[in-house]
Each structure stands twice: as C-alpha cells, then as structure tokens.
Scaffold this motif. Structure first.
Motif, PDB file in Angstrom:
ATOM      1  N   LEU A   1     -47.665 -74.099 -88.345  1.00 26.57           N
ATOM      2  CA  LEU A   1     -47.414 -73.243 -87.181  1.00 26.57           C
ATOM      3  C   LEU A   1     -47.135 -71.791 -87.528  1.00 26.57           C
ATOM      4  O   LEU A   1     -47.319 -70.911 -86.680  1.00 26.57           O
ATOM      5  CB  LEU A   1     -46.247 -73.801 -86.370  1.00 26.57           C
ATOM      6  CG  LEU A   1     -46.473 -75.152 -85.718  1.00 26.57           C
ATOM      7  CD1 LEU A   1     -45.212 -75.606 -85.000  1.00 26.57           C
ATOM      8  CD2 LEU A   1     -47.657 -75.113 -84.775  1.00 26.57           C
TER       9      LEU A   1
ATOM     10  N   VAL B   1     -49.952 -69.431 -86.844  1.00 22.99           N
ATOM     11  CA  VAL B   1     -50.138 -69.327 -85.389  1.00 22.99           C
ATOM     12  C   VAL B   1     -49.139 -68.329 -84.830  1.00 22.99           C
ATOM     13  O   VAL B   1     -49.498 -67.445 -84.040  1.00 22.99           O
ATOM     14  CB  VAL B   1     -49.978 -70.712 -84.719  1.00 22.99           C
ATOM     15  CG1 VAL B   1     -50.087 -70.595 -83.197  1.00 22.99           C
ATOM     16  CG2 VAL B   1     -50.994 -71.697 -85.267  1.00 22.99           C
TER      17      VAL B   1
ATOM     18  N   ARG C   1     -48.051 -76.821 -81.492  1.00 26.75           N
ATOM     19  CA  ARG C   1     -48.709 -75.606 -80.970  1.00 26.75           C
ATOM     20  C   ARG C   1     -48.355 -75.388 -79.505  1.00 26.75           C
ATOM     21  O   ARG C   1     -48.082 -74.265 -79.076  1.00 26.75           O
ATOM     22  CB  ARG C   1     -50.224 -75.679 -81.141  1.00 26.75           C
ATOM     23  CG  ARG C   1     -50.710 -75.455 -82.546  1.00 26.75           C
ATOM     24  CD  ARG C   1     -52.208 -75.674 -82.664  1.00 26.75           C
ATOM     25  NE  ARG C   1     -52.987 -74.840 -81.767  1.00 26.75           N
ATOM     26  CZ  ARG C   1     -53.482 -73.638 -82.088  1.00 26.75           C
ATOM     27  NH1 ARG C   1     -53.265 -73.152 -83.295  1.00 26.75           N
ATOM     28  NH2 ARG C   1     -54.187 -72.957 -81.221  1.00 26.75           N
TER      29      ARG C   1
END
Length: 127
Positions: A31, A34, A88
């Motif tokens: 993550l 991201v 996510r």
C-alpha cells in the motif's frame, strides 16, 4: 473453486475473501506506493503516515496526530488482516478523510464524498 486459505468475515453480510491468507504479502509494502501516488496527485494539507496493524472493530481509521518524530501529520491505520483489494479500498476511504479533515459537515459529509470520489478516480487512473 474458492481458496480455502481465505477467511470469510460474514457470509450474511456478503463479505467474502477480505482477509488475506496467513503468510500473504506485506500489506504495508503493497500500500505504501499507492499512498505515495495519492500524496503526489492529491496532496493532503499534512503528511500522511501509514500504519498496518491488527485492529479490533474496524478496517481502518484516519486521525490527526503530532509526534516529536513526525510533527503534525495524519495517521492512516489499516487492519493487517485485509487482503490487498480491501487494503486499497480502506486506504482510499481513510485518505479521503485526510483530504476533507477541515471541511464542515461531519465524518462522511458531502466534502468527504467529493474527496473520496477524487481519490477513487486517481486510483483508477481517471485523472
């Protein structure tokens, strides 16, 4: 055929395959890029620190903190049992809280909804 290593949270609620199997990939490492992409495209007013750990009663949360090490920042915490897709999704939800932190209207206000839509579009590559 369903992979038996996944744990269903609630069949009645329709949630399936949201926990990652034991020994799965490091969720924070997955993550973090991201989050960095979100910070680049949709910067929050403070830095965002990501923590992945076991949570008791939620998938994640966002809070504003001040520490000696990091100074003022947003802390986004995500449950470490989440699979990548759920991680996510939770990151998008919590990052939207960081973006709309100072907006009036409460936790899931119209401002938060607009921020969440912007985060979702950024993650899907639509902006």
């Amino acid at each position: 055929m369903r992979d038996k290593s996944w744990t269903a949270v609630s069949r009645r609620a329709g949630y399936m395959e949201i926990y990652r199997p034991e020994g799965g990939p490091d969720l924070r490492a997955t993550l973090l890029p991201v989050l960095r992409g979100l910070e680049e495209g949709l910067p929050a007013r403070l830095p965002v620190r990501l923590v992945v750990r076991r949570l008791r009663d939620c998938w994640g949360f966002c809070d504003m903190r001040r520490t000696r090490r990091d100074g003022p920042h947003f802390l986004v915490c995500i449950d470490d049992r989440s699979c990548e897709a759920m991680g996510r999704h939770t990151l998008a939800h919590e990052y939207a809280h960081a973006l709309a932190w100072d907006e009036p209207g409460g936790t899931h206000s119209d401002a938060w909804g607009r921020a969440y839509a912007a985060v979702y579009r950024a993650l899907e590559g639509e902006e």
